[in-house]
Design a protein around this motif. Sequence first.
Motif, short mmCIF file in Angstrom:
data_model
loop_
_atom_site.label_atom_id
_atom_site.label_comp_id
_atom_site.label_asym_id
_atom_site.label_seq_id
_atom_site.Cartn_x
_atom_site.Cartn_y
_atom_site.Cartn_z
N LEU A 6 39.38 46.91 33.76
CA LEU A 6 39.04 45.50 34.01
C LEU A 6 40.16 44.83 34.81
O LEU A 6 39.90 44.13 35.80
CB LEU A 6 38.83 44.77 32.69
N LEU A 7 41.40 45.04 34.39
CA LEU A 7 42.52 44.38 35.06
C LEU A 7 42.77 44.96 36.46
O LEU A 7 43.07 44.22 37.39
CB LEU A 7 43.77 44.51 34.20
N LYS A 8 42.65 46.26 36.60
CA LYS A 8 42.85 46.86 37.92
C LYS A 8 41.83 46.33 38.92
O LYS A 8 42.15 46.14 40.10
CB LYS A 8 42.74 48.39 37.83
N ALA A 9 40.61 46.08 38.45
CA ALA A 9 39.57 45.56 39.33
C ALA A 9 39.70 44.06 39.54
O ALA A 9 39.49 43.54 40.64
CB ALA A 9 38.19 45.89 38.75
N GLY A 10 40.07 43.34 38.47
CA GLY A 10 40.06 41.89 38.53
C GLY A 10 41.31 41.27 39.12
O GLY A 10 41.22 40.26 39.85
N LEU A 11 42.48 41.83 38.84
CA LEU A 11 43.73 41.20 39.25
C LEU A 11 43.84 40.95 40.75
O LEU A 11 44.30 39.87 41.17
CB LEU A 11 44.92 42.02 38.77
N PRO A 12 43.46 41.90 41.61
CA PRO A 12 43.55 41.61 43.05
C PRO A 12 42.71 40.41 43.47
O PRO A 12 43.14 39.61 44.31
CB PRO A 12 43.03 42.91 43.70
N ALA A 13 41.52 40.27 42.88
CA ALA A 13 40.66 39.14 43.20
C ALA A 13 41.25 37.83 42.69
O ALA A 13 41.26 36.81 43.39
CB ALA A 13 39.26 39.35 42.61
N TRP A 14 41.78 37.85 41.46
CA TRP A 14 42.35 36.63 40.90
C TRP A 14 43.57 36.18 41.70
O TRP A 14 43.74 34.99 41.99
CB TRP A 14 42.74 36.84 39.44
N SER A 61 48.52 42.95 41.09
CA SER A 61 48.30 41.56 41.50
C SER A 61 49.28 41.08 42.56
O SER A 61 48.98 40.15 43.31
CB SER A 61 48.41 40.64 40.29
N GLY A 62 50.48 41.69 42.60
CA GLY A 62 51.50 41.18 43.50
C GLY A 62 52.18 39.93 42.98
O GLY A 62 53.03 39.34 43.65
N LEU A 63 51.81 39.48 41.77
CA LEU A 63 52.44 38.32 41.17
C LEU A 63 53.73 38.72 40.48
O LEU A 63 53.91 39.88 40.09
CB LEU A 63 51.49 37.67 40.15
N ALA A 91 52.53 34.77 34.95
CA ALA A 91 52.98 35.30 36.23
C ALA A 91 52.79 34.23 37.30
O ALA A 91 51.89 33.39 37.21
CB ALA A 91 52.21 36.57 36.60
N ARG A 92 53.62 34.29 38.32
CA ARG A 92 53.61 33.25 39.36
C ARG A 92 53.44 33.89 40.72
O ARG A 92 53.96 34.99 40.99
CB ARG A 92 54.90 32.44 39.31
N LYS A 93 52.72 33.19 41.59
CA LYS A 93 52.52 33.67 42.97
C LYS A 93 53.57 33.04 43.86
O LYS A 93 53.75 31.82 43.88
CB LYS A 93 51.12 33.30 43.46
#
Length: 333
Positions: A260-268, A300-302, A329-331
Amino acid sequence: MFALLAQIAPQRSTQYSALASALALHELRLSALGERVASISAVALGGQSYLKCALSAPPADADLDELGAFATMSAFFECVERLGERDGPWLRPLETRFRPAFPPELAVARRYKGKTNELFTHFMCNVARFSSAFAGLPWRALRVFDPLAGGGTTLFTALVLGAEAAGVERCKDDVESTVTFLAQYAREQGIAHTMKEERLKQFGRRWRFTFAAEGLPAQCVFARGETVHSVMLMEGVKRPHLIVADLPYGIQHRGELTDLLKAGLPAWSAMLLEGGALAFAWESARFPRAEMIELVESFSGLRVLNEPPYDRLAHRVDRVIKQRDVLVARKSV
């Protein structure tokens, strides 16, 4: 020094009776007021629990706006140890200036299976804001997105605070019942609004609430679809400053949550404004914090915030959820 006494917010449910006490100190430390706290301790007066804080200066008008929006603390006082020849402590109530945009009952009234405690949701919203580049903006200038919105507790909490809200949920029943509840609640409260249902090719459907009254958030958007498609489901909706979510509990196999996280994090992450913050909770007894940090930063890159007190937000919920933790986490700007 100014002695501030903050009453721990009481909880109606014994299940969550210790929640506010466990998190109040951290919420205060992470707020703008936390920079001026010289010392802090837990005290009990008259059978009530408080945090006693020594501030380097009395609360300013902006502080009074913030105090009323805390999740884990419900009343605030100046504490004087002695008046003339009479020993204290003596408490002078502080009038907080925060006013909710919607009745707070909006986030409380609807009960459903799997509902996140609204105080905890409020806490996560605050922590996300405090941790973002937008901490100095009022709630009415912010947008909150929940990529796993369930029955809408995060959306309703954001609306009460004054932010615009948006969310995605895959379960048809959850989405439709939440939309029905919000429309009915707005009618019963006399809140001027319009609701528009929109069909999104290939991805799902969404409902857009627009609120007309002055002082209310401009809109709330709720989409039915897969969280991995969040960018498409929110096409035409302004990007959020904050993302707040409670990850699914009771998953027996860690692989499901990892997928779930591997799929969702890039989109979020793609949706989040630069300088924005993500805050989510998960059951850390089965998924250690160190592994969660690695996963989030990898996909995520965050940048995960892990210095104190961010690394001290774990707490017990009940016999099933023995340890719930919060990751922030922060962007980068």
